[in-house]
Design a protein around this motif. Structure first.
Motif, PDB file in Angstrom:
ATOM      1  N   ARG A 295       0.842  -1.202   0.000  1.00  0.00           N
ATOM      2  CA  ARG A 295       0.000   0.000   0.000  1.00  0.00           C
ATOM      3  C   ARG A 295       0.877   1.253   0.000  1.00  0.00           C
ATOM      4  NH1 ARG A 295      -3.810   2.026   4.933  1.00  0.00           N
ATOM      5  NH2 ARG A 295      -4.856   3.706   3.806  1.00  0.00           N
ATOM      6  N   LYS A 296       1.896   1.254   0.825  1.00  0.00           N
ATOM      7  CA  LYS A 296       2.818   2.388   0.896  1.00  0.00           C
ATOM      8  C   LYS A 296       3.549   2.564  -0.439  1.00  0.00           C
ATOM      9  CE  LYS A 296       5.642   5.433   2.912  1.00  0.00           C
ATOM     10  NZ  LYS A 296       5.575   6.653   2.165  1.00  0.00           N
TER      11      LYS A 296
ATOM     12  N   ALA B 283       1.151   3.904  -3.001  1.00  0.00           N
ATOM     13  CA  ALA B 283       0.848   5.310  -2.699  1.00  0.00           C
ATOM     14  C   ALA B 283       1.978   6.202  -3.201  1.00  0.00           C
ATOM     15  CB  ALA B 283       0.631   5.499  -1.201  1.00  0.00           C
TER      16      ALA B 283
ATOM     17  N   PHE C 187       0.067   9.498  -3.900  1.00  0.00           N
ATOM     18  CA  PHE C 187      -0.909   9.668  -2.826  1.00  0.00           C
ATOM     19  C   PHE C 187      -0.212   9.505  -1.481  1.00  0.00           C
ATOM     20  CE2 PHE C 187      -3.667   7.640  -6.173  1.00  0.00           C
ATOM     21  CZ  PHE C 187      -4.436   8.754  -6.451  1.00  0.00           C
TER      22      PHE C 187
ATOM     23  N   ILE D  16      -0.309   7.633   2.200  1.00  0.00           N
ATOM     24  CA  ILE D  16      -0.749   6.272   2.535  1.00  0.00           C
ATOM     25  C   ILE D  16      -2.195   6.274   3.027  1.00  0.00           C
ATOM     26  CG2 ILE D  16       0.133   6.254   4.896  1.00  0.00           C
ATOM     27  CD1 ILE D  16       0.977   3.255   4.212  1.00  0.00           C
TER      28      ILE D  16
ATOM     29  N   MET E 247      -4.509   6.157   0.038  1.00  0.00           N
ATOM     30  CA  MET E 247      -4.392   4.988  -0.831  1.00  0.00           C
ATOM     31  C   MET E 247      -5.420   3.938  -0.448  1.00  0.00           C
ATOM     32  SD  MET E 247      -2.409   3.976  -3.371  1.00  0.00           S
ATOM     33  CE  MET E 247      -3.882   3.461  -4.182  1.00  0.00           C
TER      34      MET E 247
END
Length: 173
Positions: A73-74, A77, A82, A84, A87
Motif C-alpha cells: 500500500r505504501k 501510494a 498519494f 498512505i 491509498m
C-alpha cells in the motif's frame, strides 16, 4: 509501457495475491465462528480449547499478510503520488487499466460482502457468549445464594414465599 507502469502493475499483482489471502482468511474466520458457536452450544470444552489454539496460531500467521499489504500500500501510494491514508482500493482502481481495475474491483466487492457477513456472524457469536455468561451467572447466583434480590421459594402445597439471602439449595441433610 514505461518502467513506472510496469512496477505499478507488478505491485498490483502482489496486492491481488494478498487480497485473495484476505478473502480466504475471512471465509475461514466465518467457518471458525460457526464452529465456535456449535462447540459452545455442545459445551465441548476440549474441542473448544483446540479451536481457540488454532485460531491464535492462524492469527499470528495472518499478521504477516497484513504487514505485506501495508508495505505494498505504501509503495503504491508513493508510485501514484498519494499519501498512505489516501491509498484505497477505490483510488487504486482509478489509476489502472480496465483488466486490472476489474480484478481489483471484484476483490473489493468480495471483501466488502465478506466483511459485512463477518460482522453479522461476530455479533451473533458475541450475543450467544453473552447470554451463556448471563445464564451461568444467574445459575451460580441461585445455587450459591448470591442473588441480590429476594428468592421465591415454593412449599409442598404450591404456595410461594419470599426468602432473602438464602441459598437455592439446602445443604443440610
Amino acid at each position: 509501457m514505461n518502467a513506472e507502469a510496469i512496477e505499478i502493475e507488478s505491485k498490483v499483482d502482489e496486492l491481488l495475491t494478498i487480497l485473495d489471502r484476505d478473502i480466504e482468511h475471512i471465509q475461514q474466520s466465518l467457518l471458525r465462528l460457526n464452529e465456535l458457536r456449535e462447540l459452545v452450544i455442545k459445551r465441548d470444552e476440549v474441542l473448544l480449547g483446540r479451536l481457540l489454539e488454532s485460531i491464535q496460531a492462524e492469527s499470528d500467521i495472518y499478521a504477516a499478510n497484513e504487514q505485506k499489504r501495508q508495505v505494498i500500500r505504501k509503495t503504491l501510494a508513493d508510485l501514484l503520488g498519494f499519501s498512505i491514508e489516501q491509498m484505497t482500493l477505490s483510488k487504486l482502481e482509478q489509476s489502472l487499466s480496465m483488466e486490472k481495475k476489474a480484478e481489483v474491483s471484484w476483490r473489493k466487492i468480495k471483501l466488502r460482502l465478506l466483511a459485512g457477513q463477518l460482522k453479522k456472524e461476530h455479533l451473533s457469536a458475541a450475543m450467544l457468549l453473552t447470554e451463556c455468561a448471563r445464564f451461568n451467572r444467574l445459575l451460580l447466583n441461585g445455587i450459591l445464594g448470591r442473588a441480590n434480590h429476594d428468592t421465591v421459594m415454593y412449599d409442598s402445597s404450591g404456595s410461594s414465599k419470599r426468602q432473602s439471602d438464602t441459598a437455592f439449595m439446602s445443604l443440610n441433610f
